[in-house]
Design a protein around this motif. Structure first.
Motif, short mmCIF file in Angstrom:
data_model
loop_
_atom_site.label_atom_id
_atom_site.label_comp_id
_atom_site.label_asym_id
_atom_site.label_seq_id
_atom_site.Cartn_x
_atom_site.Cartn_y
_atom_site.Cartn_z
N ALA A 6 19.05 33.30 45.16
CA ALA A 6 18.79 33.01 43.52
C ALA A 6 18.30 31.53 43.18
O ALA A 6 19.07 31.20 43.63
CB ALA A 6 20.69 33.57 42.98
N SER A 7 18.36 31.79 42.52
CA SER A 7 17.80 30.24 41.58
C SER A 7 18.25 29.44 40.65
O SER A 7 18.54 30.72 39.60
CB SER A 7 16.14 29.97 41.95
N HIS A 9 16.55 29.61 37.90
CA HIS A 9 15.78 30.86 36.80
C HIS A 9 16.23 31.31 37.07
O HIS A 9 16.91 32.83 35.61
CB HIS A 9 14.45 29.85 36.78
N TRP A 10 16.11 32.30 38.35
CA TRP A 10 17.24 33.99 37.68
C TRP A 10 18.53 34.29 37.82
O TRP A 10 18.54 35.06 37.24
CB TRP A 10 17.22 33.82 39.79
N LEU A 11 18.79 33.26 37.37
CA LEU A 11 20.47 33.16 37.42
C LEU A 11 20.14 33.41 34.88
O LEU A 11 21.01 33.86 34.89
CB LEU A 11 21.47 31.90 37.54
N ARG A 12 20.07 32.31 34.63
CA ARG A 12 19.39 32.17 33.64
C ARG A 12 18.81 33.72 33.24
O ARG A 12 19.42 34.34 31.87
CB ARG A 12 17.75 31.03 33.19
N HIS A 13 17.74 34.11 33.72
CA HIS A 13 17.91 35.49 32.98
C HIS A 13 18.58 36.23 33.61
O HIS A 13 18.99 37.06 32.45
CB HIS A 13 16.81 35.94 34.41
N ALA A 14 19.81 36.09 34.66
CA ALA A 14 20.70 37.75 34.61
C ALA A 14 21.43 37.25 33.74
O ALA A 14 22.56 38.07 33.27
CB ALA A 14 21.41 36.90 36.04
N TYR A 45 14.25 36.83 28.27
CA TYR A 45 14.95 37.05 29.38
C TYR A 45 15.75 37.71 29.35
O TYR A 45 15.54 38.18 30.43
CB TYR A 45 15.19 34.79 28.99
#
Length: 65
Positions: A6-7, A9-14, A45
């Motif tokens: 997880a990055s 950026h990925w966490l913001r999308h999630a 997002y």
């Protein structure tokens, strides 16, 4: 482990997807929580897949008569 990949950026999308899709938070509220200047960014997002869209439409517009 998936979490290790997880990055931020990925966490913001999630997080956006969880707010808008899973918890049905209105886009303007999600936009404020995420700090986006543009509603289009928040919508991008929070993208969902076609299965979820189909389920939403079925649940919302199915005539129970």
């Amino acid at each position: 482990m998936l979490l290790r990949a997880a990055s931020p950026h990925w966490l913001r999308h999630a997080y956006a997807r969880t707010l808008v899709v899973d918890h049905q938070v209105p886009l303007p509220a999600a936009q404020a929580l995420l700090g986006h200047a543009s509603m289009q960014t928040t919508a991008a997002y929070a993208r969902t897949d076609l299965t979820q869209l189909r389920d939403f439409v079925d649940a919302t517009f199915t005539d129970d008569v």
